[in-house]
Design an enzyme around this catalytic site. Structure first.
Site, PDB file in Angstrom:
ATOM      1  N   GLN A 115      -8.503  -7.198  11.518  1.00  0.00           N
ATOM      2  CA  GLN A 115      -8.054  -6.110  10.632  1.00  0.00           C
ATOM      3  C   GLN A 115      -8.775  -4.796  10.914  1.00  0.00           C
ATOM      4  OE1 GLN A 115      -7.936  -7.597   6.528  1.00  0.00           O
ATOM      5  NE2 GLN A 115      -5.812  -8.217   6.885  1.00  0.00           N
ATOM      6  N   LYS A 127     -17.636  -1.855   5.750  1.00  0.00           N
ATOM      7  CA  LYS A 127     -18.009  -2.861   4.757  1.00  0.00           C
ATOM      8  C   LYS A 127     -19.524  -2.897   4.524  1.00  0.00           C
ATOM      9  CE  LYS A 127     -16.770  -7.539   3.321  1.00  0.00           C
ATOM     10  NZ  LYS A 127     -16.011  -8.754   3.661  1.00  0.00           N
ATOM     11  N   GLU A 145       0.818  -1.220   0.000  1.00  0.00           N
ATOM     12  CA  GLU A 145       0.000   0.000   0.000  1.00  0.00           C
ATOM     13  C   GLU A 145       0.849   1.265   0.000  1.00  0.00           C
ATOM     14  OE1 GLU A 145      -0.494  -2.595   1.931  1.00  0.00           O
ATOM     15  OE2 GLU A 145      -2.561  -3.279   1.683  1.00  0.00           O
ATOM     16  N   MET A 155      24.092  10.035   2.224  1.00  0.00           N
ATOM     17  CA  MET A 155      23.906  11.329   2.892  1.00  0.00           C
ATOM     18  C   MET A 155      24.212  11.205   4.384  1.00  0.00           C
ATOM     19  SD  MET A 155      23.382  14.444   2.381  1.00  0.00           S
ATOM     20  CE  MET A 155      22.396  15.002   0.984  1.00  0.00           C
TER      21      MET A 155
END
Lengths: 577, 202
Positions: free
Chosen positions: A129, A178, A66, A492
């Protein structure tokens, strides 16, 4: 697939029964969305089910994580100027968006993220979830909202797009339970939103401040323009150029503003900030009037604030009132959309040429060329430098490509030296400094600008953070040129350790896999070079290759990016070595 | 940051007019949390206009910090307007409740006098305890704690501060402007620019 004209399907007739998922997709189509970056999961399945046979031409790009999805959405938004759209499921799907949301918020990138959520009756029960997505994303979104009833979807989506793209743009997240995705309701059509009473994206321009700004500019002997991404976000590149060319003022850019004015414009004097050009940094403390346009005086630009442009009167043009006086006290605030304010200002400024003043910038530029740039771009011997790779790339692309960069030394080198002819050609994680940004952002950038060449310049650290997105390239068949500048260090951090921590190189010697083999595994052609004589040919191969190509260039290990304004120092204390 | 002497912090009353939206309290609170600023008092209530909520927030900070925070709050989509004022510019009150054993109060006439002097009134009188209430400034409600402590104060609680801005003529007219697509100069939501001194002189 990629060249089709996108057309929204006709809206269903009033009172047609639609599921929440279907209503959502119609809303996206009505907003002109042609591409979604996403990843399905349990709590967003009804939306994906509606997408399966949705009549519109909305393409869905299946990402590998994601975070990759949201960075792709950012790249898409930055190259196209449209709102990026991202889908993710509940819980871990949504929490994986956080880095991208924070990045998009600080870099003002318009996004609408849709996350699935557990059934409304399970909210707060620690369901499978389930995460408090509204709570978690509040500090990193411009706006967020949880939908628990499908009838809310059209209006909430309309608000989401309006908020994401207007004013100072930013990411919006809509969390949809949902049950709301499944719920059927009589669709009442879709109306785009153009007004929210508590939200004023476009301030009223106050003419008295335009007049005061013009008066200051007209009386200035050594005026200096600093511009940022606001010029690009406001689509005000032409207005900006007209203002500059009439006023004759030298102008320097923040990395987010790169490309709004072509690199070779005679009044473009270079980059600001910690690794910016010598002249612009020194002259910030020499000018008499500083005109900041669509920039926010980030600490990487200003260095030490109490020694920043204290001699100068400051004019600040910005659309966000919270930016005015935030870091630098303004003499004349010009609050507004610079697409509106710049032409008003141009009308009132006198046509001038600041030839001598501009020549001073060029003197500093010569010093920088002698001390830094020549050696970086045209080294006679030794291992390759990052700068010469970018320089060769410039020769071949002629400044026509979109350059997407990750974060670190290669980012500073690429932003400093990449030739950019067009706006929306520099895509980088400026404010948040998100390593792993470039690969997915380049994928999105290409989807947002299919007719342009997209080159992702990435270090050997950043590529390993989101390397799984090679799978997205493989499956979507998108054409992205991946240029890895490998110095075998987290460069860096190593540079700072060398300069400020007595060369104690703590955990910066990162090892790389065989990138060419990895690419091959994903069906992507690759090549690795470590000899200067192969550079031009390899870059030509990369650019000419039909489809994606990964080129790994081994560069010198312990090169430092200079000039540099050390942290805590004033911009005028910039070091050339 | 600067070399000048640090500017004194003082109490500021921040008044926020908002839409009624789930999560907005969090969105506003986080602006303080992020800057590690403690909220001394927070009250949410309806305002003079139906559907518009009003937050009263009290913090102890410098004017510079408060002004920046006010703009960050006003930037939130559901926030209509933010004002900040020092204590001199507002009429403010806090309410406090005190629970004391009834027998002591009944026995000692002195306590009754003290309560009267402090403007307290009895809310509940039971055999075992009595609850008194006072309304006033912090010093006043604090003072009564000291007074009641020797007499076996059982429980004390103070409400958040509510404040009315002395110089405000309400929000009704402004709200009508907000509701219009094209606000007139009256709305001038960029009115903070007005408070700048003659911005510069040539």
């Amino acid at each position: 697939m990629l060249t089709q004209e996108k057309q929204a399907p006709a809206l269903p007739e009033t009172d047609t029964l639609l599921s929440g998922g279907q209503a959502l997709l119609h809303a996206l189509a009505e907003e002109g969305v042609d591409t979604i970056f996403g990843y399905p999961g349990g709590a967003i399945m009804p939306i994906y089910d509606a997408l399966f046979d949705f009549p519109g031409n909305i393409q869905h790009v299946l990402v590998r994580h994601e975070q990759g999805g949201i960075h792709a959405g950012q790249g898409y938004a930055r190259s196209s100027g449209k709102v990026g759209v991202v889908f993710a499921t509940s819980g871990p799907g949504a929490t994986n968006l956080i880095t991208g949301l924070a990045d998009a918020l600080i870099d003002s990138t318009p996004l609408v993220c849709i996350t699935g959520q557990v059934f409304a009756h399970l909210l707060g029960t620690d369901a499978f979830q389930e995460a408090d997505v509204i709570g978690i994303t509040t500090p990193v979104t411009k706006w967020n909202y949880q939908v628990t009833d499908a009838t809310e979807i059209p209006e909430v989506l309309a608000k989401a797009f309006h908020i994401a793209r207007t004013g100072r743009p930013g990411p919006v997240l809509i969390d949809i339970t949902k049950n709301a995705q499944l719920q059927k309701f009589p669709f009442q059509g879709y109306k785009r939103c153009d007004h929210i009473r508590s939200y004023r994206p476009k301030p009223i321009v106050r003419p008295e401040y335009i007049a005061q700004a013009a008066e200051l500019i007209n009386s200035a002997q050594k005026p200096f323009v600093l511009w940022g991404q606001g010029v690009i976000l406001g689509s005000a590149e032409q207005e900006f150029k007209a203002f500059l060319e009439k006023s004759g003022i030298p102008a320097a850019w923040t990395i987010m503003g790169a490309g709004a004015l072509p690199s070779d414009h005679p009044q473009n004097v270079g980059m600001l900030g910690m690794h910016g050009n010598y002249g612009p940094n020194v002259m910030t403390n020499e000018c008499d009037v500083l005109i900041a346009i669509g920039m926010r005086f980030d600490d990487r630009v200003t260095g030490r604030l109490d020694k920043y442009a204290k001699q100068a009167k400051i004019i600040h043009l910005d659309i966000d009132p919270a930016e005015i006086d935030k870091n630098v006290k303004t003499t004349v605030p010009v609050w507004g959309d610079c697409k509106e304010t710049l032409p008003l200002l141009t009308q009132l400024v006198e046509a001038k040429q600041h030839t001598q003043w501009l020549a001073k910038f060029r003197e500093f530029e010569q010093k920088e060329i002698d001390a830094v740039i020549r050696e970086e771009l045209f080294p006679a011997s030794g291992e390759m430098t990052m700068g010469e790779v970018i320089q060769q790339l410039n020769e071949l692309t002629k400044g026509e490509a979109i350059i997407v960069t990750d974060v670190g030394q290669h980012q500073m080198v690429a932003c400093r030296y990449a030739k950019l002819n067009h706006t929306r050609s520099n895509i980088t994680s400026g404010g948040l400094g998100t390593m792993g940004f470039a690969l997915p952002a380049a994928i999105g950038a290409k989807f947002g600008a299919l007719d342009r060449t997209v080159v992702a310049v990435i270090g050997d650290g950043g590529i390993q953070m989101t390397i799984q997105e090679l799978g997205t390239i493989m499956q979507s068949g998108i054409d992205v040129k991946i240029l890895i500048l490998n110095n075998q260090f987290l460069g860096m951090v190593r540079q700072w350790q060398e300069l400020f921590h007595e060369r104690r190189y703590s955990f910066v010697d990162i090892q790389s896999p065989d990138y060419v083999q990895v690419a091959k595994g994903y069906g992507i052609t690759g090549r690795k070079i470590d000899q200067r004589e192969d550079l031009t040919g390899a870059l030509q191969d990369m650019l000419a290759h039909p489809g994606s190509f990964l080129l790994e260039v081994m560069v010198t290990k312990e090169n430092n990016v200079f000039p540099m304004v050390p942290q805590g120092c004033s911009v005028s204390e910039i070091r050339l070595k | 940051m600067s070399e000048q002497a640090p500017i004194e912090k003082e109490e500021y009353n921040i008044t926020v007019y908002t839409e009624n939206h789930v999560g907005l309290l969090n969105r506003i609170a986080m602006i303080f949390t992020r800057r590690k600023i403690n909220i001394d008092s927070l009250n949410t209530s309806p305002s003079e206009i139906e559907g518009i909520h009003r937050f009263n927030i009290v913090i102890n900070e410098t004017e510079e910090v408060v002004s920046k925070i006010a703009r960050q709050i006003e930037k939130q989509v559901e926030v209509l307007k933010v004002y900040y004022n020092t204590n001199e510019d507002v009429i403010w009150q806090e309410m406090a409740l005190y629970k004391v054993p009834t027998d002591i109060i009944a026995e000692k006439a002195k306590v009754e006098r003290l309560l009267r002097e402090n403007g307290a009134r009895a809310v509940v009188i039971r055999k075992d305890y009595t609850v008194f209430e006072t309304t006033g400034h912090r010093e006043e409600t604090d003072n009564l704690i000291k007074v009641l402590q020797p007499f076996g104060l059982i429980e004390f609680v103070r409400s958040a501060r509510i404040a009315i801005i002395k110089g405000s003529d309400g929000f009704n007219r402004k709200l009508r402007e907000f509701e219009r697509d094209e606000p007139g100069q009256d709305a001038v939501e960029n009115e903070f620019l007005n408070s700048r001194d003659k911005v510069f002189s040539m």
